[in-house]
Write a protein that holds these residues in place. Structure first.
Motif, PDB file in Angstrom:
ATOM      1  N   LYS A 204       0.823  -1.214   0.000  1.00  0.00           N
ATOM      2  CA  LYS A 204       0.000   0.000   0.000  1.00  0.00           C
ATOM      3  C   LYS A 204       0.854   1.260   0.000  1.00  0.00           C
ATOM      4  O   LYS A 204       0.483   2.273  -0.605  1.00  0.00           O
ATOM      5  CB  LYS A 204      -0.938  -0.011   1.205  1.00  0.00           C
ATOM      6  N   LYS A 205       1.989   1.204   0.680  1.00  0.00           N
ATOM      7  CA  LYS A 205       2.890   2.349   0.716  1.00  0.00           C
ATOM      8  C   LYS A 205       3.325   2.744  -0.695  1.00  0.00           C
ATOM      9  O   LYS A 205       3.538   3.931  -0.991  1.00  0.00           O
ATOM     10  CB  LYS A 205       4.114   2.025   1.571  1.00  0.00           C
ATOM     11  N   HIS A 206       3.447   1.761  -1.581  1.00  0.00           N
ATOM     12  CA  HIS A 206       3.868   2.026  -2.955  1.00  0.00           C
ATOM     13  C   HIS A 206       2.686   2.179  -3.908  1.00  0.00           C
ATOM     14  O   HIS A 206       2.876   2.261  -5.124  1.00  0.00           O
ATOM     15  CB  HIS A 206       4.789   0.901  -3.443  1.00  0.00           C
ATOM     16  N   GLY A 207       1.480   2.226  -3.354  1.00  0.00           N
ATOM     17  CA  GLY A 207       0.299   2.486  -4.169  1.00  0.00           C
ATOM     18  C   GLY A 207      -0.058   1.381  -5.139  1.00  0.00           C
ATOM     19  O   GLY A 207      -0.677   1.642  -6.184  1.00  0.00           O
ATOM     20  N   LEU A 208       0.291   0.151  -4.818  1.00  0.00           N
ATOM     21  CA  LEU A 208       0.000  -0.973  -5.703  1.00  0.00           C
ATOM     22  C   LEU A 208      -1.153  -1.805  -5.144  1.00  0.00           C
ATOM     23  O   LEU A 208      -1.397  -1.799  -3.923  1.00  0.00           O
ATOM     24  CB  LEU A 208       1.249  -1.846  -5.866  1.00  0.00           C
ATOM     25  N   PRO A 209      -1.868  -2.528  -5.999  1.00  0.00           N
ATOM     26  CA  PRO A 209      -2.996  -3.348  -5.521  1.00  0.00           C
ATOM     27  C   PRO A 209      -2.511  -4.560  -4.732  1.00  0.00           C
ATOM     28  O   PRO A 209      -1.718  -5.366  -5.233  1.00  0.00           O
ATOM     29  CB  PRO A 209      -3.697  -3.765  -6.823  1.00  0.00           C
ATOM     30  N   VAL A 210      -2.989  -4.696  -3.515  1.00  0.00           N
ATOM     31  CA  VAL A 210      -2.509  -5.737  -2.604  1.00  0.00           C
ATOM     32  C   VAL A 210      -2.744  -7.134  -3.159  1.00  0.00           C
ATOM     33  O   VAL A 210      -1.827  -7.966  -3.201  1.00  0.00           O
ATOM     34  CB  VAL A 210      -3.186  -5.589  -1.229  1.00  0.00           C
ATOM     35  N   TRP A 211      -3.965  -7.403  -3.599  1.00  0.00           N
ATOM     36  CA  TRP A 211      -4.279  -8.765  -4.016  1.00  0.00           C
ATOM     37  C   TRP A 211      -3.577  -9.136  -5.314  1.00  0.00           C
ATOM     38  O   TRP A 211      -3.260 -10.313  -5.530  1.00  0.00           O
ATOM     39  CB  TRP A 211      -5.786  -8.953  -4.147  1.00  0.00           C
ATOM     40  N   LYS A 212      -3.325  -8.181  -6.159  1.00  0.00           N
ATOM     41  CA  LYS A 212      -2.575  -8.470  -7.388  1.00  0.00           C
ATOM     42  C   LYS A 212      -1.156  -8.920  -7.047  1.00  0.00           C
ATOM     43  O   LYS A 212      -0.652  -9.915  -7.599  1.00  0.00           O
ATOM     44  CB  LYS A 212      -2.535  -7.233  -8.284  1.00  0.00           C
ATOM     45  N   ILE A 213      -0.503  -8.198  -6.155  1.00  0.00           N
ATOM     46  CA  ILE A 213       0.851  -8.563  -5.749  1.00  0.00           C
ATOM     47  C   ILE A 213       0.845  -9.892  -5.004  1.00  0.00           C
ATOM     48  O   ILE A 213       1.751 -10.724  -5.168  1.00  0.00           O
ATOM     49  CB  ILE A 213       1.470  -7.466  -4.869  1.00  0.00           C
ATOM     50  N   ALA A 214      -0.182 -10.119  -4.177  1.00  0.00           N
ATOM     51  CA  ALA A 214      -0.273 -11.374  -3.438  1.00  0.00           C
ATOM     52  C   ALA A 214      -0.373 -12.565  -4.386  1.00  0.00           C
ATOM     53  O   ALA A 214       0.241 -13.615  -4.147  1.00  0.00           O
ATOM     54  CB  ALA A 214      -1.482 -11.339  -2.503  1.00  0.00           C
ATOM     55  N   ASP A 215      -1.123 -12.404  -5.460  1.00  0.00           N
ATOM     56  CA  ASP A 215      -1.243 -13.483  -6.442  1.00  0.00           C
ATOM     57  C   ASP A 215       0.085 -13.727  -7.169  1.00  0.00           C
ATOM     58  O   ASP A 215       0.446 -14.874  -7.450  1.00  0.00           O
ATOM     59  CB  ASP A 215      -2.317 -13.137  -7.468  1.00  0.00           C
ATOM     60  N   ILE A 216       0.790 -12.651  -7.468  1.00  0.00           N
ATOM     61  CA  ILE A 216       2.092 -12.794  -8.132  1.00  0.00           C
ATOM     62  C   ILE A 216       3.052 -13.587  -7.249  1.00  0.00           C
ATOM     63  O   ILE A 216       3.781 -14.474  -7.717  1.00  0.00           O
ATOM     64  CB  ILE A 216       2.690 -11.403  -8.450  1.00  0.00           C
TER      65      ILE A 216
END
Length: 263
Positions: A112-124
């Motif tokens: 969130k600090k970097h403004g990215l979608p949490v669940w997208k990164i979690a899936d990656i």
């Protein structure tokens, strides 16, 4: 089997630590590779992996201390006499669920600090977790920790190294290998399922559900001290795993209804 692999000068290279390093690097490589396909930078994935590793190690150790606090108190006089042993003592005894519980909020905050979608990164990152964990379990096998109950099966293993943590000269369930194989199988399943999920987060929670379910079953074959609840009916990890299984099922239902649709 072989807890101490070799020395580099005066520095001992232990199997457990080496396999954790190998697992971390393999998991990082896979996360970077998958992130590149989603336009996520290599630097971000490397930094995220670093913070997740620190949180996981700290959380897994804290849970171990909570469960076996009496052992730590008993060791205090020895550690006072030999303070250099503190690093060795703190480096052993890690519980995965403690690491998972600690790493998740740290990961969310960093993403969130970097403004990215949490669940997208979690899936990656999802397949990287069982990949790294699988290598860690191979380290457990070499070190003789997390050992299984006695058995007479054709694939039973017998530990005979004096530094092994497992009982010596007794055929045991190779629960470390059960766990390693299971984790590597989860990697394959997640990679296959990746294109089929329609919403972000579903792949991550599939990993959580699969791992918790498999861990619950494998725990029945383990004999090492792990703490117990409900008059010994369940190990601590099984109890936590049950809670996480229901949480994962609830998360899947919630994401299926309200989750962000994948691009």
């Amino acid at each position: 089997m072989r807890p101490l692999l070799f020395h580099i000068g005066p520095i001992p290279i232990r199997a457990y630590g080496l396999m954790i390093v190998i697992g971390f690097l393999c998991g990082l490589w896979l996360a970077i590779r998958r992130g590149k396909k989603e336009n996520i930078s290599k630097d971000f994935m490397m930094d995220l992996a670093f913070y997740l590793l620190l949180a996981a190690l700290l959380g897994s150790k804290i849970l171990h201390i909570i469960i076996f606090w009496h052992d730590y108190v008993a060791q205090l006089p020895e550690l006072v006499r030999h303070p250099t042993e503190l690093f060795t003592y703190l480096g052993s005894g890690l519980i995965f669920f403690g690491g998972l519980i600690a790493a998740v909020p740290i990961g969310i905050l960093y993403i969130k600090k970097h403004g990215l979608p949490v669940w997208k990164i979690a899936d990656i990152a999802a397949p990287s977790f069982p990949l790294a964990h699988g290598f860690g379990r191979l380290g457990c096998f070499l070190a003789g920790c997390c050992y299984g109950k006695p058995c007479d099966l054709p694939w039973a293993v017998t530990f005979n190294h004096p530094d092994s943590l497992a009982p010596m000269n007794v055929p045991l369930h190779p629960t470390q290998l059960y766990s390693a194989i299971f984790n590597f199988l989860v990697v394959v399943i997640l990679l296959i399922l990746t294109p089929y999920f329609k919403r972000y987060g579903q792949l991550f929670w599939t990993y959580v559900l699969l791992y918790s379910s498999g861990r619950f079953i494998i725990e029945f074959f383990r004999a090492d001290p792990r703490g117990s609840l409900i008059n010994g009916l369940l190990s601590t990890s099984q109890f936590i795993g049950l809670i996480i299984i229901f949480l994962a099922i609830g998360a899947q239902i919630w994401l299926a209804r309200t989750g962000t649709v994948r691009n």
